[in-house]
Design a protein around this motif. Structure first.
Motif, PDB file in Angstrom:
ATOM      1  N   PHE A 432       0.851  -1.185   0.000  1.00 18.24           N
ATOM      2  CA  PHE A 432       0.000   0.000   0.000  1.00 18.24           C
ATOM      3  C   PHE A 432       0.886   1.234   0.000  1.00 18.24           C
ATOM      4  O   PHE A 432       2.076   1.158   0.310  1.00 18.24           O
ATOM      5  CB  PHE A 432      -0.951   0.013   1.193  1.00 18.24           C
ATOM      6  N   ASP A 433       0.291   2.372  -0.345  1.00 18.35           N
ATOM      7  CA  ASP A 433       1.053   3.615  -0.442  1.00 18.35           C
ATOM      8  C   ASP A 433       0.249   4.736   0.209  1.00 18.35           C
ATOM      9  O   ASP A 433      -0.632   5.322  -0.410  1.00 18.35           O
ATOM     10  CB  ASP A 433       1.337   3.940  -1.912  1.00 18.35           C
ATOM     11  N   ASN A 434       0.551   4.988   1.466  1.00 20.19           N
ATOM     12  CA  ASN A 434      -0.074   6.106   2.177  1.00 20.19           C
ATOM     13  C   ASN A 434       0.978   7.122   2.580  1.00 20.19           C
ATOM     14  O   ASN A 434       0.868   7.801   3.598  1.00 20.19           O
ATOM     15  CB  ASN A 434      -0.812   5.603   3.419  1.00 20.19           C
ATOM     16  N   ASP A 455       4.551  12.830  17.705  1.00 20.66           N
ATOM     17  CA  ASP A 455       3.307  12.982  16.943  1.00 20.66           C
ATOM     18  C   ASP A 455       3.093  11.814  15.984  1.00 20.66           C
ATOM     19  O   ASP A 455       1.954  11.432  15.701  1.00 20.66           O
ATOM     20  CB  ASP A 455       3.332  14.289  16.133  1.00 20.66           C
ATOM     21  N   VAL A 456       4.195  11.250  15.505  1.00 15.39           N
ATOM     22  CA  VAL A 456       4.119  10.169  14.521  1.00 15.39           C
ATOM     23  C   VAL A 456       3.833   8.824  15.179  1.00 15.39           C
ATOM     24  O   VAL A 456       3.026   8.017  14.667  1.00 15.39           O
ATOM     25  CB  VAL A 456       5.445  10.110  13.724  1.00 15.39           C
ATOM     26  N   VAL A 457       4.478   8.546  16.319  1.00 14.43           N
ATOM     27  CA  VAL A 457       4.351   7.245  16.968  1.00 14.43           C
ATOM     28  C   VAL A 457       2.894   6.997  17.382  1.00 14.43           C
ATOM     29  O   VAL A 457       2.274   7.829  18.044  1.00 14.43           O
ATOM     30  CB  VAL A 457       5.282   7.161  18.195  1.00 14.43           C
ATOM     31  N   GLU A 465       4.149  -0.616   6.952  1.00  8.29           N
ATOM     32  CA  GLU A 465       3.866  -1.962   6.456  1.00  8.29           C
ATOM     33  C   GLU A 465       4.597  -2.993   7.295  1.00  8.29           C
ATOM     34  O   GLU A 465       5.816  -2.912   7.472  1.00  8.29           O
ATOM     35  CB  GLU A 465       4.293  -2.078   4.989  1.00  8.29           C
ATOM     36  N   ASP A 466       3.866  -3.958   7.831  1.00 11.73           N
ATOM     37  CA  ASP A 466       4.466  -5.035   8.596  1.00 11.73           C
ATOM     38  C   ASP A 466       5.037  -6.091   7.661  1.00 11.73           C
ATOM     39  O   ASP A 466       4.841  -6.034   6.440  1.00 11.73           O
ATOM     40  CB  ASP A 466       3.441  -5.663   9.538  1.00 11.73           C
ATOM     41  N   GLU A 467       5.724  -7.079   8.241  1.00 11.30           N
ATOM     42  CA  GLU A 467       6.363  -8.107   7.419  1.00 11.30           C
ATOM     43  C   GLU A 467       5.363  -8.893   6.587  1.00 11.30           C
ATOM     44  O   GLU A 467       5.680  -9.357   5.501  1.00 11.30           O
ATOM     45  CB  GLU A 467       7.162  -9.062   8.309  1.00 11.30           C
ATOM     46  N   ASP A 468       4.149  -9.046   7.099  1.00 14.09           N
ATOM     47  CA  ASP A 468       3.138  -9.795   6.349  1.00 14.09           C
ATOM     48  C   ASP A 468       2.334  -8.908   5.412  1.00 14.09           C
ATOM     49  O   ASP A 468       1.344  -9.350   4.829  1.00 14.09           O
ATOM     50  CB  ASP A 468       2.197 -10.527   7.320  1.00 14.09           C
ATOM     51  N   GLY A 469       2.744  -7.629   5.270  1.00 11.84           N
ATOM     52  CA  GLY A 469       2.063  -6.735   4.346  1.00 11.84           C
ATOM     53  C   GLY A 469       0.897  -5.971   4.932  1.00 11.84           C
ATOM     54  O   GLY A 469       0.268  -5.169   4.237  1.00 11.84           O
ATOM     55  N   THR A 470       0.581  -6.189   6.198  1.00  6.03           N
ATOM     56  CA  THR A 470      -0.532  -5.476   6.826  1.00  6.03           C
ATOM     57  C   THR A 470      -0.078  -4.120   7.348  1.00  6.03           C
ATOM     58  O   THR A 470       1.111  -3.869   7.529  1.00  6.03           O
ATOM     59  CB  THR A 470      -1.115  -6.300   7.991  1.00  6.03           C
ATOM     60  N   ARG A 471      -1.029  -3.244   7.636  1.00  6.81           N
ATOM     61  CA  ARG A 471      -0.727  -1.911   8.127  1.00  6.81           C
ATOM     62  C   ARG A 471      -0.833  -1.879   9.651  1.00  6.81           C
ATOM     63  O   ARG A 471      -1.674  -2.560  10.242  1.00  6.81           O
ATOM     64  CB  ARG A 471      -1.689  -0.894   7.527  1.00  6.81           C
ATOM     65  N   ARG A 472      -0.007  -1.070  10.274  1.00  5.71           N
ATOM     66  CA  ARG A 472      -0.061  -0.882  11.721  1.00  5.71           C
ATOM     67  C   ARG A 472       0.468   0.494  12.065  1.00  5.71           C
ATOM     68  O   ARG A 472       1.253   1.088  11.307  1.00  5.71           O
ATOM     69  CB  ARG A 472       0.747  -1.955  12.437  1.00  5.71           C
ATOM     70  N   PRO A 473       0.100   1.032  13.222  1.00  6.82           N
ATOM     71  CA  PRO A 473       0.647   2.329  13.653  1.00  6.82           C
ATOM     72  C   PRO A 473       2.137   2.181  13.959  1.00  6.82           C
ATOM     73  O   PRO A 473       2.580   1.132  14.417  1.00  6.82           O
ATOM     74  CB  PRO A 473      -0.150   2.653  14.929  1.00  6.82           C
ATOM     75  N   PRO A 474       2.932   3.218  13.740  1.00  5.40           N
ATOM     76  CA  PRO A 474       4.384   3.109  13.968  1.00  5.40           C
ATOM     77  C   PRO A 474       4.746   3.162  15.451  1.00  5.40           C
ATOM     78  O   PRO A 474       4.003   3.708  16.277  1.00  5.40           O
ATOM     79  CB  PRO A 474       4.945   4.331  13.239  1.00  5.40           C
ATOM     80  N   ALA A 647      24.103   4.944   7.311  1.00  4.45           N
ATOM     81  CA  ALA A 647      22.796   4.333   7.059  1.00  4.45           C
ATOM     82  C   ALA A 647      22.708   3.691   5.679  1.00  4.45           C
ATOM     83  O   ALA A 647      21.740   2.983   5.390  1.00  4.45           O
ATOM     84  CB  ALA A 647      21.690   5.381   7.199  1.00  4.45           C
ATOM     85  N   LYS A 648      23.705   3.917   4.829  1.00  5.56           N
ATOM     86  CA  LYS A 648      23.658   3.370   3.468  1.00  5.56           C
ATOM     87  C   LYS A 648      23.528   1.845   3.526  1.00  5.56           C
ATOM     88  O   LYS A 648      24.244   1.170   4.258  1.00  5.56           O
ATOM     89  CB  LYS A 648      24.911   3.751   2.702  1.00  5.56           C
ATOM     90  N   GLY A 649      22.589   1.321   2.760  1.00  2.00           N
ATOM     91  CA  GLY A 649      22.345  -0.112   2.750  1.00  2.00           C
ATOM     92  C   GLY A 649      21.279  -0.554   3.731  1.00  2.00           C
ATOM     93  O   GLY A 649      20.854  -1.707   3.703  1.00  2.00           O
ATOM     94  N   LEU A 650      20.834   0.354   4.613  1.00  2.00           N
ATOM     95  CA  LEU A 650      19.824   0.017   5.612  1.00  2.00           C
ATOM     96  C   LEU A 650      18.464   0.563   5.188  1.00  2.00           C
ATOM     97  O   LEU A 650      18.342   1.302   4.203  1.00  2.00           O
ATOM     98  CB  LEU A 650      20.221   0.583   6.976  1.00  2.00           C
ATOM     99  N   GLU A 651      17.447   0.209   5.932  1.00  2.00           N
ATOM    100  CA  GLU A 651      16.103   0.682   5.608  1.00  2.00           C
ATOM    101  C   GLU A 651      15.293   0.844   6.887  1.00  2.00           C
ATOM    102  O   GLU A 651      15.487   0.113   7.860  1.00  2.00           O
ATOM    103  CB  GLU A 651      15.408  -0.289   4.659  1.00  2.00           C
ATOM    104  N   TYR A 652      14.391   1.829   6.884  1.00  2.00           N
ATOM    105  CA  TYR A 652      13.551   2.128   8.033  1.00  2.00           C
ATOM    106  C   TYR A 652      12.164   2.530   7.537  1.00  2.00           C
ATOM    107  O   TYR A 652      12.045   3.198   6.500  1.00  2.00           O
ATOM    108  CB  TYR A 652      14.144   3.282   8.852  1.00  2.00           C
ATOM    109  N   PRO A 653      11.111   2.155   8.262  1.00  2.00           N
ATOM    110  CA  PRO A 653       9.767   2.580   7.844  1.00  2.00           C
ATOM    111  C   PRO A 653       9.628   4.095   7.734  1.00  2.00           C
ATOM    112  O   PRO A 653       8.991   4.604   6.814  1.00  2.00           O
ATOM    113  CB  PRO A 653       8.870   2.002   8.939  1.00  2.00           C
TER     114      PRO A 653
END
Length: 956
Positions: A432-434, A455-457, A465-474, A647-653
Motif C-alpha cells: 500500500f502507499d499512504n 506525533d508520529v508514533v 507496512e508489517d512483514e506480512d504486508g498489513t498496516r499498523r501504527p508506527p 545508514a547506506k544499505g539500511l532501511e527504516y519505515p
C-alpha cells in the motif's frame, strides 16, 4: 519461509554468467539476492570451483552475508566456500602479497620486503600517529625542505596526498615515478582548458559576464601575493564579458619541480618507513598488489579468475577498477552498482567508474597494455542489465527521491538536469502507499525533532507496512533520524536524555569525547607535567565543589586515596596497563572501554607511544572528533540516530532527515590543503614561502586562486547523499530544519510548516533507556554482553573452606601479572619481580617458547542473533599467537584452582568463534594458561548455538 522467486531482470542477471555486464541496481532492488544467486549458478557448473570465481564486496560484513546466502542456494558448505575469494579488494590484495609479495617492493626499487608477519593498519587514528612519527623523522633528515614545511599548517595533509595518489595508481620508484605517474602530477591542460571555457562562457545570451570573470572580481582580496603576480585587471580583461583565453595557459603553467621532488621524497620514504616497521596501509596493500600483477606475468596468469564480480562498483577507485581487470583471466566480468548512491569520494571512490564504464574500460585496458599485453580478452562487448523493481519503498518515496538529484544545494548552484537522463526509474511493489512527505522547521530544532516523532508514533496517518504486508501504527523503533554530520546527532541525544526519550546512536562515535577517555586523559596529565588540569577533572568527578577543588589545587593537599592511586599508576610499565587500571577504578566496562584499550594497544604496538604521546593522541582525538565503530542500542523500541553515510544499505519505515540547515547540509567548505592533488590540474600548492626584500613570508599562490574558480565545488555528491537518505525510507519521509533552513529544504517539492514543539517526558518502564555516544553508561537491552556476564559468579565465591579462599588471589594480583605479560610480549624492558610467587617467571617462559607473532589485548566482538534480536558478546583476548600453521588463543588465569574452568570455557568459546571467522583457513585453538603452575589447559569450545542459549537464559 517460501523462497522468493527472481523477477525477470534478476533472472537475466543470474542466468547470464559469461561476458561483460554492467548492472544498474537501484536502491532496494534485491541486488544482494541476485548476486548471490548468480554466484551459486556459476559455481554449480561442473567445470567451475569456488576458487575460480572472485566476488569483491565493499565490507567484510557484506562478504560474510554473501557467503551465508550462497550456501543456501548452492551445493557448497561454508567450509568449502573458504577456498573461494568472496572478500574486499583490500583483503584479496593482502592474500596475494602474503603468498607472492615478498619481493614486490623491488619493482619500485625498494630494498625492503613484505614478510609473512607484515600487518595491516586498519585504524585511521593509528595510521595518522604512525605518519606523524614518520614526518617528524623526515623533517629532521631533510633540511632542504624546510621552506615547504613552513607553508604547511598540518603536515598530516601530506598523508592525504599520498593516499589520493595511491588510489589513482600514481606510484613512486626510488629514482622517479612508476610507469606514467609523473604525467598525472603534471595534469592535463586540454581537460583543464575545457573546464576553463565552460565557466568562462558569457551568460544571458552574451549580455552578462561569465561566472569566472565575476568570481575574479574578488581576486587578491585578503591575499598576499608575490610581486610578480598579475594585476586583477590583467586577468579579468578590459571591457569584455570573458576572461582572456590566454589566462588558461598562464595559470596552468607553473614550475612544480621542487613540489614534485618534495612529494616524491615523502612518498618513497613513507613506503620505506612502513616496510621497515612491518606494516602496510589499505592504500599500500593495493599499490604493491597492483605493481606485482603488472610486473609478474606468470603470477598474473596464476592469480587470474575465470569469473570476476564486483559489488558496489560505484564506490570503487581507479586503482580498484584496474585491479579487477588484472585479476580477470577471461571477459566474464560483472560489475554491480548504483551511481546515484556514490557517496564516498572522501575515500577516493570515483563515480565515473560506473557512469562511464565502457569508456574507462577501454582507457584502462589501453593503459595497462601500454608496454606489453596484460589484458588477454576483448573488451568490445558490454551488456547492461537494469534492476528496476524496488522491494523497499512506496512509489511515492521513489518518485520523490529522483527530485533530490536535481535540487539545488545552494542559491548559486547550477544544476544540470540532464543528469535525469541517466536515471533508471524504479517501480515499487509495496502493498500500500499512504506515504507522507513533509518538512518541519523551528529554532529549537532538537525539540522539534522529538516532538515530531512523538506525533508520529501511534498515529494511523503514518501507518507502516508489517512483514506480512498489513498496516499498523508506527512505534519508536520504526523511526530513524539521519544527519549529514555527527554533531547534530550528538546534540539531539543530549536533549533526548532530558526527556528520557528512547533513542540510540548507531555507527561511529567520537570515542575520545567519552567520559572514559576524558578521565583517562586527566590521570595521564596528573602523571605528566599538566597535573592541575588533571586533578581538577578527577576531583570534580569525585564530587568536590569548585571552591573545594580550587583550595586543593592551591594547597596541593590531595586526597590520600587519590595520591595512592597516582603512585600505583606511576609504577605501571605499559600505557595499556595505566588505562585498564583507570577504567577498573571507575567501573568502566563494556564496548567503550574495550575499544579505547584496543585503540591504545594498536597504536602502542605500531609506534613508540609514551605517556606524553598518549596525552597528545587523546587531545587530538577530542579536537578532531575521531570516530570508531561501537555498536550500541537502547533496545527494540527506540529511535535510531545515524549519519547518512552509516545508514547506506539500511532501511527504516520512517526517516527523519534532520539538520537541514545552511552550512550543515552541504557543510561549509573547510580550508583547502596547502599541498593537494586534483584532476585535471595535477599536483599544486596553495601557499609559497619566499623572502622578498629581506622579509621572509608565506605568500598566497595567485595561480591556485584562479584555478579553484575553474574547479568549482561539485554538489552532485551532496545531492546523491540526499537521495540515499530519502531511499532509506519505506513509507514516510520528514525533513526538519532550524532557524536557517538550507536550500534543499526550501526547494524540495514538499509541504513544510513551522513547528510548535512540545516534548512529553517518556515513561522508561515502557521504553528503553537512551544510550548517549559520550556517556559512561553501559548500553541497556539485549545487545551488549561480555563473556563475564555469561559466567556463574557463584563458582568464584569463597564460601567453602579457608583453603579454598586462597585459590582466587584477587583482581589486584591478576592485574599485576597481566600487566607484566603485556609489557613483556610487547618487547618492553621488564623482568619478573622477585617474590613468593612464580607467576611472572612462568609467563616469561611461555612467551619465550612461542615462535610466532604475538598479539596482546586484542578486542573481539562476536555478533549473534538471539530470539530475533542482534546480540554482541565483546571482550579482550589476553594473547593471540599466530603462526603460519595455526592460531592460538591463550588466556592467563592466576587462580590456584581449576574450579572456574567450566565458566572460563564460556569466555574462550566467544573468542574462539571470532578468531575462527577471522582466520577461516587456519585451525584455531583456545587454552587457559595457569600462571601459578605454568600449565596450559586446552578447552573444547561451545558451539554458537550453545552460546545463544546462554544469552537467551540470561535475558529471560
Amino acid at each position: 519461509m517460501t523462497e522468493p522467486t527472481p523477477n525477470p531482470d534478476q533472472q537475466r542477471l543470474i542466468e547470464n554468467t559469461d561476458g561483460i555486464y554492467v548492472v544498474d541496481a537501484g536502491a532496494g532492488t534485491g541486488k544482494t539476492f541476485a548476486i548471490t544467486r548468480r554466484y551459486a549458478e556459476i559455481v554449480d557448473q561442473p567445470s567451475v570451483e569456488p576458487e575460480d570465481v572472485l566476488l569483491v564486496t565493499f565490507t567484510r560484513s557484506a562478504a560474510t552475508e554473501m557467503k551465508e546466502r550462497i550456501v543456501d542456494h548452492s551445493t557448497y558448505s561454508l567450509r568449502e566456500l573458504a577456498d573461494g575469494s568472496i572478500q574486499t579488494f583490500h583483503s584479496h590484495c593482502f592474500d596475494i602479497l602474503q603468498e607472492h609479495g615478498y619481493r614486490a617492493p623491488t619493482h619500485l626499487g625498494l630494498d625492503e620486503r613484505i614478510t609473512g608477519s607484515t600487518r595491516v593498519i586498519e585504524d585511521e587514528l593509528v595510521e595518522n600517529e604512525l605518519f606523524r612519527e614518520f614526518i617528524d623523522q623526515f623533517r629532521d633528515s631533510h633540511p632542504e625542505y624546510a621552506d615547504v614545511f613552513r607553508e604547511l599548517s598540518d603536515p598530516l595533509e601530506l598523508l592525504d596526498v599520498v593516499s589520493e595518489l595511491a588510489s589513482k595508481g600514481v606510484f613512486p620508484t626510488t629514482d622517479g615515478w612508476y610507469r606514467d605517474g609523473e604525467d598525472a602530477l603534471d595534469g592535463d591542460f586540454d581537460a583543464f582548458e575545457s573546464l576553463f571555457d565552460d565557466v568562462n562562457q558569457p551568460r544571458n545570451d552574451g549580455r552578462k559576464q561569465s561566472r569566472l570573470r565575476q568570481k575574479l572580481n574578488g581576486y587578491g582580496r585578503n591575499k598576499t601575493y608575490l610581486p610578480d603576480a598579475p594585476a586583477k585587471a590583467e586577468l579579468r580583461g578590459d571591457g569584455k564579458k570573458q576572461v582572456p583565453a590566454r589566462v588558461a595557459q598562464l595559470v596552468f603553467d607553473e614550475d612544480r619541480a621542487e613540489l614534485k621532488s618534495f612529494v616524491h621524497a615523502i612518498y618513497v620514504e613513507y613506503l620505506e618507513f612502513a616496510l621497515r616497521r612491518n606494516y602496510l596501509t589499505f592504500g599500500f596493500l593495493q599499490l604493491f598488489a597492483f605493481v606485482l600483477l603488472c610486473e609478474d606475468d606468470s603470477l598474473r596468469e596464476r592469480a587470474a579468475f575465470d569469473y570476476v564480480m564486483v559489488d558496489e562498483f560505484q564506490d570503487t577507485s581507479e586503482i580498484q577498477f584496474k585491479l579487477a581487470l588484472l585479476l580477470a583471466g577471461t571477459d566474464n566480468i560483472c560489475v554491480v552498482g548504483d551511481w546515484k548512491q556514490s557517496i564516498y569520494s572522501f575515500q577516493y571512490a570515483d563515480v565515473e567508474n560506473i557512469l562511464q564504464f565502457e569508456a574507462r574500460l577501454d582507457r584502462f585496458t589501453d593503459d595497462l597494455d601500454d608496454d606489453r599485453k596484460r589484458i588477454q580478452f576483448d573488451t568490445g562487448e558490454v551488456e547492461r542489465i537494469e534492476l528496476t523493481e524496488n522491494y523497499r519503498s512506496t512509489q511515492t518515496v521513489l518518485d520523490f527521491s529522483e527530485e533530490a538529484l536535481v535540487t539545488p544545494a545552494t542559491g548559486r548552484d547550477d544544476v544540470d538536469e540532464a543528469v535525469l537522463d541517466d536515471v533508471v526509474s524504479l517501480s515499487s511493489n509495496a502493498a500500500f502507499d499512504n506515504t507522507t512527505i513533509g518538512g518541519v522547521h523551528h529554532p529549537d530544532e532538537h525539540e522539534a525533532v522529538l516532538s515530531t516523532i512523538q506525533d508520529v508514533v501511534g498515529n494511523e496517518e503514518y501507518a507502516v507496512e508489517d512483514e506480512d504486508g498489513t498496516r499498523r501504527p508506527p512505534t519508536y523503533g520504526d523511526v530513524a533520524v539521519l544527519t549529514r554530520t555527527r554533531d547534530f546527532g550528538r546534540e539531539l541525544l543530549t536533549v533526548a536524555d532530558e526527556y528520557d526519550f528512547p533513542m540510540a546512536y548507531d555507527g561511529g562515535i567520537e570515542l575520545f569525547r567519552t567520559d572514559q577517555a576524558k578521565l583517562l586523559l586527566a590521570w595521564l596529565r596528573i602523571l605528566d607535567s599538566d597535573a592541575d588540569r588533571g586533578w581538577a577533572v578527577v576531583l570534580e568527578e569525585a564530587g568536590y565543589t569548585l571552591d573545594e577543588v580550587d583550595h586543593i589545587l592551591d594547597t596541593r593537599d590531595y586526597p590520600a586515596n587519590m595520591t595512592a592511586f597516582r603512585d600505583d599508576l606511576d609504577e605501571r610499565a605499559a600505557v595499556g596497563a595505566v588505562a585498564r587500571a583507570v577504567f577498573d577504578r571507575y567501573g568502566f566496562t563494556g564496548e567503550y572501554a574495550d575499544v579505547i584499550l584496543h585503540t591504545i594497544q594498536s597504536v602502542h604496538k605500531s609506534s613508540t607511544l609514551t605517556r606524553g604521546d598518549l596525552i597528545q593522541l587523546i587531545e587530538r582525538g577530542i579536537e578532531n572528533g575521531s570516530t570508531h565503530d561501537v555498536f550500541t542500542s537502547a533496545g527494540v523500541d527506540s529511535v535510531t540516530v545515524q549519519t547518512i553515510h552509516s545508514a547506506k544499505g539500511l532501511e527504516y519505515p520512517i526517516v527523519v532527515l534532520a539538520n537541514m540547515n545552511s552550512g550543515k547540509f552541504p557543510p561549509n567548505g573547510g580550508g583547502s590543503s596547502v599541498v593537494e592533488y586534483t584532476e585535471p590540474v595535477g599536483l599544486r600548492q596553495r601557499k609559497q614561502y619566499a623572502t622578498v626584500a629581506e622579509h621572509p613570508h608565506v605568500y598566497d599562490n595567485w595561480r591556485h586562486d584562479v584555478i579553484r574558480h575553474c574547479l568549482s565545488r561539485d554538489y552532485d555528491e551532496e545531492r546523491r547523499l540526499l537521495y540515499v537518505a530519502i531511499t532509506r525510507a519505506e513509507n514516510h519521509v520528514i525533513f526538519t530544519g532550524g532557524e536557517d533552513p538550507n536550500t534543499f529544504f526550501e526547494e524540495l517539492p514538499c509541504t513544510t510548516r513551522a513547528g510548535d514543539p512540545v516534548v512529553e517526558t517518556v515513561d522508561r518502564s515502557t521504553t528503553a533507556q537512551t544510550q548517549l555516544p559520550f556517556s559512561i553508561v553501559t548500553p541497556d537491552g539485549p545487545t551488549g554482553h561480555t563473556p563475564h556476564t555469561l559466567m556463574d559468579d557463584d563458582v568464584f565465591t569463597d564460601d567453602a573452606t579457608e583453603a579454598d579462599s586462597v585459590e582466587f588471589r584477587g583482581r589486584e594480583f591478576g592485574s599485576r601479572v597481566h600487566d607484566f605479560a603485556e609489557a613483556y610480549a610487547l618487547g618492553e624492558d621488564v623482568a619478573p619481580t622477585t617474590g613468593d610467587t612464580d607467576d611472572e617467571r612462568h609467563v616469561k617462559a611461555l612467551l619465550d617458547s612461542l615462535s610466532g607473532d604475538l598479539h596482546v589485548e586484542e578486542r573481539a566482538v562476536l555478533p549473534l542473533d538471539v530470539n530475533g534480536e542482534r546480540v554482541t558478546i565483546s571482550g579482550v583476548v589476553d594473547l593471540v599467537h599466530a603462526t603460519p600453521a595455526e592460531i592460538e588463543i591463550i588466556d592467563y588465569k592466576t587462580d590456584r584452582t581449576r574450579r572456574g574452568e567450566t565458566e572460563y570455557r564460556k569466555q574462550l568459546s566467544a573468542y574462539y568463534h571470532v578468531l575462527s571467522e577471522c582466520f577461516p583457513d587456519k585451525p584455531v585453538t583456545a587454552s587457559l594458561y595457569y600462571t601459578a603452575t605454568g600449565e596450559r589447559e586446552f578447552i573444547d569450545p561451545l558451539t554458537r548455538d550453545q552460546l545463544r542459549d546462554l544469552v537467551s537464559n540470561i535475558e529471560s
